[in-house]
Design a protein around this motif. Structure first.
Motif, PDB file in Angstrom:
ATOM      1  N   ASN A 147      12.119  43.940  64.276  1.00  0.00           N
ATOM      2  CA  ASN A 147      13.204  44.860  63.977  1.00  0.00           C
ATOM      3  C   ASN A 147      14.520  44.185  64.326  1.00  0.00           C
ATOM      4  O   ASN A 147      14.684  43.654  65.432  1.00  0.00           O
ATOM      5  CB  ASN A 147      13.025  46.147  64.790  1.00  0.00           C
ATOM      6  N   LYS A 177       1.877  49.256  66.558  1.00  0.00           N
ATOM      7  CA  LYS A 177       3.193  49.465  65.960  1.00  0.00           C
ATOM      8  C   LYS A 177       3.942  48.130  65.907  1.00  0.00           C
ATOM      9  O   LYS A 177       5.004  47.950  66.505  1.00  0.00           O
ATOM     10  CB  LYS A 177       3.963  50.523  66.737  1.00  0.00           C
ATOM     11  N   TRP A 214      11.794  54.699  72.133  1.00  0.00           N
ATOM     12  CA  TRP A 214      12.149  53.915  70.942  1.00  0.00           C
ATOM     13  C   TRP A 214      10.909  53.595  70.096  1.00  0.00           C
ATOM     14  O   TRP A 214      10.924  53.722  68.878  1.00  0.00           O
ATOM     15  CB  TRP A 214      12.836  52.628  71.370  1.00  0.00           C
ATOM     16  N   ILE A 215       9.834  53.219  70.760  1.00  0.00           N
ATOM     17  CA  ILE A 215       8.594  52.898  70.038  1.00  0.00           C
ATOM     18  C   ILE A 215       8.059  54.123  69.306  1.00  0.00           C
ATOM     19  O   ILE A 215       7.631  54.038  68.153  1.00  0.00           O
ATOM     20  CB  ILE A 215       7.529  52.354  71.012  1.00  0.00           C
ATOM     21  N   GLU A 216       8.107  55.263  69.967  1.00  0.00           N
ATOM     22  CA  GLU A 216       7.523  56.475  69.397  1.00  0.00           C
ATOM     23  C   GLU A 216       8.430  57.138  68.353  1.00  0.00           C
ATOM     24  O   GLU A 216       7.951  57.666  67.357  1.00  0.00           O
ATOM     25  CB  GLU A 216       7.203  57.476  70.515  1.00  0.00           C
ATOM     26  N   GLU A 217       9.719  57.134  68.594  1.00  0.00           N
ATOM     27  CA  GLU A 217      10.647  57.872  67.728  1.00  0.00           C
ATOM     28  C   GLU A 217      11.414  56.982  66.755  1.00  0.00           C
ATOM     29  O   GLU A 217      12.060  57.485  65.833  1.00  0.00           O
ATOM     30  CB  GLU A 217      11.640  58.655  68.590  1.00  0.00           C
ATOM     31  N   LYS A 218      11.373  55.667  66.991  1.00  0.00           N
ATOM     32  CA  LYS A 218      12.025  54.690  66.107  1.00  0.00           C
ATOM     33  C   LYS A 218      13.526  54.939  65.964  1.00  0.00           C
ATOM     34  O   LYS A 218      14.100  54.755  64.893  1.00  0.00           O
ATOM     35  CB  LYS A 218      11.358  54.689  64.735  1.00  0.00           C
ATOM     36  N   LYS A 219      14.147  55.350  67.062  1.00  0.00           N
ATOM     37  CA  LYS A 219      15.593  55.549  67.075  1.00  0.00           C
ATOM     38  C   LYS A 219      16.246  54.380  67.792  1.00  0.00           C
ATOM     39  O   LYS A 219      15.952  54.127  68.969  1.00  0.00           O
ATOM     40  CB  LYS A 219      15.952  56.869  67.752  1.00  0.00           C
ATOM     41  N   ALA A 220      17.137  53.679  67.095  1.00  0.00           N
ATOM     42  CA  ALA A 220      17.732  52.458  67.644  1.00  0.00           C
ATOM     43  C   ALA A 220      18.510  52.719  68.927  1.00  0.00           C
ATOM     44  O   ALA A 220      18.546  51.863  69.820  1.00  0.00           O
ATOM     45  CB  ALA A 220      18.646  51.821  66.601  1.00  0.00           C
ATOM     46  N   LYS A 271       5.573  46.674  63.606  1.00  0.00           N
ATOM     47  CA  LYS A 271       6.863  46.605  62.930  1.00  0.00           C
ATOM     48  C   LYS A 271       8.026  46.718  63.915  1.00  0.00           C
ATOM     49  O   LYS A 271       9.127  46.259  63.632  1.00  0.00           O
ATOM     50  CB  LYS A 271       6.959  47.707  61.881  1.00  0.00           C
ATOM     51  N   GLN A 272       7.761  47.345  65.072  1.00  0.00           N
ATOM     52  CA  GLN A 272       8.810  47.500  66.071  1.00  0.00           C
ATOM     53  C   GLN A 272       9.289  46.151  66.609  1.00  0.00           C
ATOM     54  O   GLN A 272      10.444  46.007  67.000  1.00  0.00           O
ATOM     55  CB  GLN A 272       8.312  48.378  67.222  1.00  0.00           C
TER      56      GLN A 272
END
Length: 234
Positions: free
Chosen positions: A192, A186, A142-148, A188-189
């Motif tokens: 969210n 990161k 999730w941190i690397e790909e930013k997919k919920a 911003k994660q």
């Protein structure tokens, strides 16, 4: 490698008797839950057991209903958790690094004596290890790909880990993921809105049983587990 590991884990799985204290208490507690049809209050020899949450009892009870009350049945799903742990590790290491590194990594894991030992016991640790591993990898993804979706799967996995052994299952991987966010900058994660949804999902999975057992035992299980088996031991 998976076939070899399956042989190592399943070989004579039910040959040695259940005599270690932790195995005996966990296996008997699951047996009493199944026989009494009581999926809320864990008991050992008819007395309240506050040592652990119930996830491994549920898996053992399922195994008992399939294989009967045997040593093999008590340990069966521990082996399954070990195989799944290797599969998850291989998948994610291959995804983020390479197939060769993934194979070498899980080979080292599978060759570790304590890994083989741990996943052949009727204890909650195999379930804790698998679901923490699953939660950590999906949290990292999730941190690397930013997919919920990765975050929600991580939340569900860590909730099940908490049902395996309590708050340590959230504290340890949570700290690891937070440290990685700080190192990788990161930030911003953290801010969210999906974190609210993930926390809600975690609560919906993890909290109902804790609330139910607290109500059923008038707080006795909660005091015994959180105060005696967590805070005092810590």
């Amino acid at each position: 490698l998976l076939a070899l590991l399956a042989i190592l884990l399943f070989f004579h799985l039910g040959a040695s008797p259940i005599y270690i204290l932790d195995e005996a208490k966990n296996a008997q507690c699951a047996r009493e839950m199944l026989q009494n049809h009581n999926w809320i209050v864990p008991t050992f020899n008819g007395e309240l057991r506050t040592d652990k949450p119930p996830l491994h009892y549920f898996f053992m009870a399922l195994s008992y209903s399939i294989f009967g009350f045997t040593e093999f049945a008590a340990r069966f799903f521990s082996v399954i958790m070990g195989l799944l742990t290797v599969c998850v590790a291989y998948y994610f290491i291959k995804k983020f690094l390479s197939p060769l590194i993934a194979f070498c990594s899980v080979l080292v894991l599978a060759a570790s004596t304590h890994f083989i030992f741990e996943f052949r016991l009727a204890v909650p640790d195999p379930y804790l290890i698998f679901f923490i591993t699953l939660g950590l990898f999906y949290g990292y993804s999730w941190i690397e790909e930013k997919k919920a979706s990765r975050l929600y799967i991580a939340a569900a996995a860590l909730a099940l880990a908490c049902l395996a052994k309590g708050p340590v299952a959230l504290a340890l991987p949570g700290i690891c993921l937070l440290i990685w966010i700080i190192i990788s900058k990161k930030w911003k994660q953290i801010f969210n809105y999906h974190l609210i949804g993930a926390l809600l999902l975690f609560s919906l999975i993890a909290l109902p049983w804790y609330i139910a057992v607290d109500h059923a035992t008038k707080g006795e299980w909660t005091r015994g587990f959180f105060i005696e088996n967590n805070l005092n031991r810590f």
